[in-house]
Structure formats: C-alpha cells, structure tokens
Design a protein around this motif. Structure first.
Motif, PDB file in Angstrom:
ATOM      1  N   LYS A 235     -25.501  56.371  30.315  1.00  0.00           N
ATOM      2  CA  LYS A 235     -26.560  57.371  30.397  1.00  0.00           C
ATOM      3  C   LYS A 235     -25.939  58.756  30.451  1.00  0.00           C
TER       4      LYS A 235
ATOM      5  N   THR B 241     -22.312  58.570  23.137  1.00  0.00           N
ATOM      6  CA  THR B 241     -22.767  58.513  24.536  1.00  0.00           C
ATOM      7  C   THR B 241     -21.726  57.905  25.466  1.00  0.00           C
TER       8      THR B 241
ATOM      9  N   ASP C 289     -29.462  62.243  32.946  1.00  0.00           N
ATOM     10  CA  ASP C 289     -30.318  61.097  33.270  1.00  0.00           C
ATOM     11  C   ASP C 289     -29.944  60.440  34.591  1.00  0.00           C
ATOM     12  N   ARG C 290     -28.834  60.824  35.184  1.00  0.00           N
ATOM     13  CA  ARG C 290     -28.364  60.152  36.404  1.00  0.00           C
ATOM     14  C   ARG C 290     -28.955  60.736  37.651  1.00  0.00           C
TER      15      ARG C 290
END
Length: 157
Positions: free
Chosen positions: A152, A25, A156-157
C-alpha cells in the motif's frame, strides 16, 4: 499463509500492466518467487508456443486427451492448483532483475500476440487455437502473479 490475490486478466497485456504496477508500488511475495522470477518464468513458458517446444516434450503426447479433460478445467479455476512441478528449463534463476524481466515478458507478450501463423502444439494440451493459447497464458500469468501482494502507498497506511 495470507490469502492470495484473485486475478483474472481479460487480455494478456493486462498481465504486463499488473507486473508493472507491482514494480511501481512494491510488493510482498507470498510464495517462493520474486516478480522478476515470475516474469522470467512466464516468458520461458510462453516463448515456445511461438518458437516450438523441445522434442522430448512430445513424448507424452498420448496423454494430451486426458490432460485436456483433467488438468485444463483445474487451471481454469481462480484457485488453480499450487505446487505443480515444472520442467527444469522453465525454472527461473535466483538473481533475476525485476525491471529487465518485466520488459522481457512484455516483449514476449507482443511477440506472441503478433505471431502470424499457427502456434506449436502445447506439451500437455496439443494443438490450440490462438484464443485457447492466449487463455492458457492469461491463466498462467494470473496463477503466478496472484502470489505477489501490492504494497500500500504510504498515504493509505
């Protein structure tokens, strides 16, 4: 400083899973070390439990009962103490590759878990059972990996 992650690993292999996830990630360091440096440090600290600690570390064996009473409860807390200096032999170099360090840590975990005999006495806590030593290594991994926050995903942003 941002709030650190709260980590508890049920098994030592879970620390490797977390490290691999952080690599995948990406991560934001909230401390002084990179993921590679942390994994390198964890391996450096974990391997002597199988192969033996340097003799000079047993010079302080007389302090082990006090360390078990004083330090062990502190490291068992989710907010284990920060800033405890480590011996120079356990400090990772600056230029550690994340991928390589994670895989070396994973190999160290497997070596530790498959070790057939007794473990070497811990410099601070003395003789430990297999489960006690695994707990120490799980807690140690959680302590350090909590300083890395996963990034993230773009979605997801």
């Amino acid at each position: 400083m941002s709030e650190l992650r709260t980590l508890q690993f049920a098994h030592l292999r879970d620390a490797v899973v977390d490290a691999r996830s952080l690599l995948e990630t990406g991560y934001e360091p909230m401390g002084n070390w990179t993921l590679g440096q942390i994994c390198h440090h964890l391996k450096l600290v974990q391997d002597p439990s199988v192969h033996g600690y340097p003799g000079w570390m047993s010079l302080f064996a007389f302090l082990r009962p006090a360390m078990r009473r004083w330090l062990l409860p502190k490291i068992r807390r989710p907010d284990s103490p920060r800033g405890i200096r480590t011996a120079g032999m356990f400090v990772p170099p600056q230029d550690v590759d994340d991928d390589q360090a994670i895989e070396a840590f994973a190999e160290s975990v497997e070596q530790f878990l498959s070790h057939p005999g007794d473990y070497s006495p811990h410099p601070a806590f003395g003789r430990l059972s297999r489960s006690e030593f695994e707990e120490i290594h799980r807690l140690h991994a959680a302590h350090h990996l909590r300083f890395l926050r996963p990034r993230k995903a773009e979605a997801d942003r």
